[in-house]
Enzyme design. Structure first.
Site, PDB file in Angstrom:
ATOM      1  N   LYS A  11       0.826  -1.210   0.000  1.00 19.60           N
ATOM      2  CA  LYS A  11       0.000   0.000   0.000  1.00 19.60           C
ATOM      3  C   LYS A  11       0.861   1.261   0.000  1.00 19.60           C
ATOM      4  O   LYS A  11       2.078   1.207   0.234  1.00 19.60           O
ATOM      5  CB  LYS A  11      -0.930  -0.027   1.220  1.00 19.60           C
ATOM      6  N   TYR A  51     -12.685  -2.551  -3.347  1.00 20.30           N
ATOM      7  CA  TYR A  51     -13.247  -2.332  -2.017  1.00 20.30           C
ATOM      8  C   TYR A  51     -14.770  -2.208  -2.067  1.00 20.30           C
ATOM      9  O   TYR A  51     -15.362  -1.506  -1.241  1.00 20.30           O
ATOM     10  CB  TYR A  51     -12.593  -1.108  -1.365  1.00 20.30           C
ATOM     11  N   PHE A  59     -16.208   5.664   5.986  1.00 19.06           N
ATOM     12  CA  PHE A  59     -14.776   5.910   5.782  1.00 19.06           C
ATOM     13  C   PHE A  59     -14.300   5.532   4.379  1.00 19.06           C
ATOM     14  O   PHE A  59     -13.116   5.663   4.079  1.00 19.06           O
ATOM     15  CB  PHE A  59     -13.949   5.171   6.847  1.00 19.06           C
ATOM     16  N   ARG A  87      -1.721 -14.000   4.958  1.00 14.77           N
ATOM     17  CA  ARG A  87      -2.513 -13.176   5.896  1.00 14.77           C
ATOM     18  C   ARG A  87      -2.032 -13.354   7.330  1.00 14.77           C
ATOM     19  O   ARG A  87      -2.071 -12.410   8.123  1.00 14.77           O
ATOM     20  CB  ARG A  87      -4.009 -13.477   5.745  1.00 14.77           C
ATOM     21  N   THR A  93      -6.348  -6.639  10.445  1.00  7.98           N
ATOM     22  CA  THR A  93      -6.510  -5.345   9.755  1.00  7.98           C
ATOM     23  C   THR A  93      -6.009  -4.176  10.599  1.00  7.98           C
ATOM     24  O   THR A  93      -5.322  -3.282  10.088  1.00  7.98           O
ATOM     25  CB  THR A  93      -8.017  -5.134   9.426  1.00  7.98           C
ATOM     26  N   ARG A 104       2.029  -6.032   9.924  1.00  8.77           N
ATOM     27  CA  ARG A 104       1.251  -4.867  10.387  1.00  8.77           C
ATOM     28  C   ARG A 104       1.628  -4.482  11.812  1.00  8.77           C
ATOM     29  O   ARG A 104       1.683  -3.291  12.156  1.00  8.77           O
ATOM     30  CB  ARG A 104      -0.249  -5.172  10.274  1.00  8.77           C
ATOM     31  N   ASN A 114      -2.110   0.228   6.873  1.00  4.22           N
ATOM     32  CA  ASN A 114      -1.718  -1.087   7.391  1.00  4.22           C
ATOM     33  C   ASN A 114      -0.868  -1.916   6.412  1.00  4.22           C
ATOM     34  O   ASN A 114      -1.002  -3.135   6.329  1.00  4.22           O
ATOM     35  CB  ASN A 114      -2.967  -1.848   7.857  1.00  4.22           C
ATOM     36  N   HIS A 117      -2.320  -5.182   1.377  1.00  2.00           N
ATOM     37  CA  HIS A 117      -3.536  -5.974   1.201  1.00  2.00           C
ATOM     38  C   HIS A 117      -3.112  -7.388   0.842  1.00  2.00           C
ATOM     39  O   HIS A 117      -2.108  -7.578   0.162  1.00  2.00           O
ATOM     40  CB  HIS A 117      -4.375  -5.392   0.057  1.00  2.00           C
ATOM     41  N   GLU A 128      -9.011 -11.062  -7.813  1.00  2.00           N
ATOM     42  CA  GLU A 128      -8.041  -9.968  -7.630  1.00  2.00           C
ATOM     43  C   GLU A 128      -6.839 -10.125  -8.561  1.00  2.00           C
ATOM     44  O   GLU A 128      -6.308  -9.123  -9.065  1.00  2.00           O
ATOM     45  CB  GLU A 128      -7.601  -9.922  -6.161  1.00  2.00           C
TER      46      GLU A 128
HETATM   47  P1  ADP Z   1      -8.278  -6.453   5.156  1.00  2.00           P
HETATM   48  O1  ADP Z   1      -7.487  -5.472   4.329  1.00  2.00           O
HETATM   49  O2  ADP Z   1      -7.540  -6.816   6.442  1.00  2.00           O
HETATM   50  O3  ADP Z   1      -8.751  -7.657   4.382  1.00  2.00           O
HETATM   51  P2  ADP Z   1     -10.967  -5.218   4.974  1.00  2.00           P
HETATM   52  O4  ADP Z   1     -11.217  -5.917   3.679  1.00  2.00           O
HETATM   53  O5  ADP Z   1     -12.031  -5.279   6.030  1.00  2.00           O
HETATM   54  O6  ADP Z   1      -9.600  -5.693   5.670  1.00  2.00           O
HETATM   55  O7  ADP Z   1     -10.724  -3.659   4.680  1.00  2.00           O
HETATM   56  C1  ADP Z   1      -9.990  -3.235   3.573  1.00  2.00           C
HETATM   57  C2  ADP Z   1      -9.140  -2.049   3.963  1.00  2.00           C
HETATM   58  O8  ADP Z   1      -9.968  -0.933   4.241  1.00  2.00           O
HETATM   59  C3  ADP Z   1      -8.300  -2.260   5.219  1.00  2.00           C
HETATM   60  O9  ADP Z   1      -7.090  -2.951   4.965  1.00  2.00           O
HETATM   61  C4  ADP Z   1      -8.063  -0.834   5.672  1.00  2.00           C
HETATM   62  O10 ADP Z   1      -7.023  -0.195   4.928  1.00  2.00           O
HETATM   63  C5  ADP Z   1      -9.404  -0.178   5.327  1.00  2.00           C
HETATM   64  N1  ADP Z   1     -10.354  -0.219   6.461  1.00  2.00           N
HETATM   65  C6  ADP Z   1     -11.107  -1.274   6.851  1.00  2.00           C
HETATM   66  N2  ADP Z   1     -11.876  -0.956   7.924  1.00  2.00           N
HETATM   67  C7  ADP Z   1     -11.585   0.339   8.223  1.00  2.00           C
HETATM   68  C8  ADP Z   1     -12.044   1.278   9.226  1.00  2.00           C
HETATM   69  N3  ADP Z   1     -12.952   0.943  10.147  1.00  2.00           N
HETATM   70  N4  ADP Z   1     -11.506   2.519   9.215  1.00  2.00           N
HETATM   71  C9  ADP Z   1     -10.587   2.888   8.284  1.00  2.00           C
HETATM   72  N5  ADP Z   1     -10.140   2.070   7.305  1.00  2.00           N
HETATM   73  C10 ADP Z   1     -10.616   0.810   7.280  1.00  2.00           C
END
Ligand code: ADP
Length: 141
Positions: A11, A51, A59, A87, A93, A104, A114, A117, A128
């Site tokens: 990222k 996303y 957000f 993962r 996350t 992370r 973080n 992805h 993806e």
């Molecule tokens: P992951 O990336 O761990 O699979 P998610 O698919 O739930 O998690 O979310 C995608 C990305 O969106 C996260 O990696 C993070 O960058 C962002 N994100 C998720 N939840 C939040 C939140 N509550 N506030 C801010 N950013 C978020």
């Protein structure tokens, strides 16, 4: 055990801080093979697709802004149980809740910023990999 390929995005925080090498070293040290790598600036369209599960969250615009704050590096990583093991290396996350020793936990800042992805299932990995790589861009060697 299942031989899998996972889609990783280094990222904007990782790219901007110059930590790509450190993150990739952890994946390579764990035995994963790089099958493809590509630096990209992400469009609104690709982020809306990637996303889509977060599109109705308040957000969401902040995530788009963050993901466009610098290029990302898309990487295809191959290995045994790559999807769950990558993962596990990454951690949860929320970087503030990720254990030290995870990517992370060591390098992430918060819930959004973080580091990387990584695909969360074989079905999302397939979608993806298609989203970020064109036919012929994943190389055999
Ligand atoms: P992951 O990336 O761990 O699979 P998610 O698919 O739930 O998690 O979310 C995608 C990305 O969106 C996260 O990696 C993070 O960058 C962002 N994100 C998720 N939840 C939040 C939140 N509550 N506030 C801010 N950013 C978020």
């Amino acid at each position: 055990m299942s031989h899998q390929t996972s889609l990783i995005l280094l990222k904007p925080d990782t790219v901007s801080k110059g930590r790509c090498g450190e993150v990739m070293k952890r994946f390579e040290d764990a035995g994963f093979k790089i099958r493809g790598a590509k630096m990209m600036k992400l469009s609104n369209e690709i982020l809306a697709e990637h996303y889509a599960h977060l599109a109705d969250k308040p957000f969401f615009p902040t995530i788009v802004e963050f993901m466009q704050s610098a290029p990302v590096i898309a990487v295809a990583l191959e290995g045994e149980d790559a999807i769950s093991r990558v993962r596990d290396l990454l951690g949860p996350t929320d970087s503030t809740k990720a254990e030290k020793g995870t990517i992370r936990g060591d390098l992430g800042e918060d819930m959004m910023i973080n580091c990387a992805h990584a695909s969360d299932s074989p079905e999302s990995a397939a979608a993806e990999l298609k989203r970020f790589f064109n036919e012929g861009e994943l190389l055999d060697y």
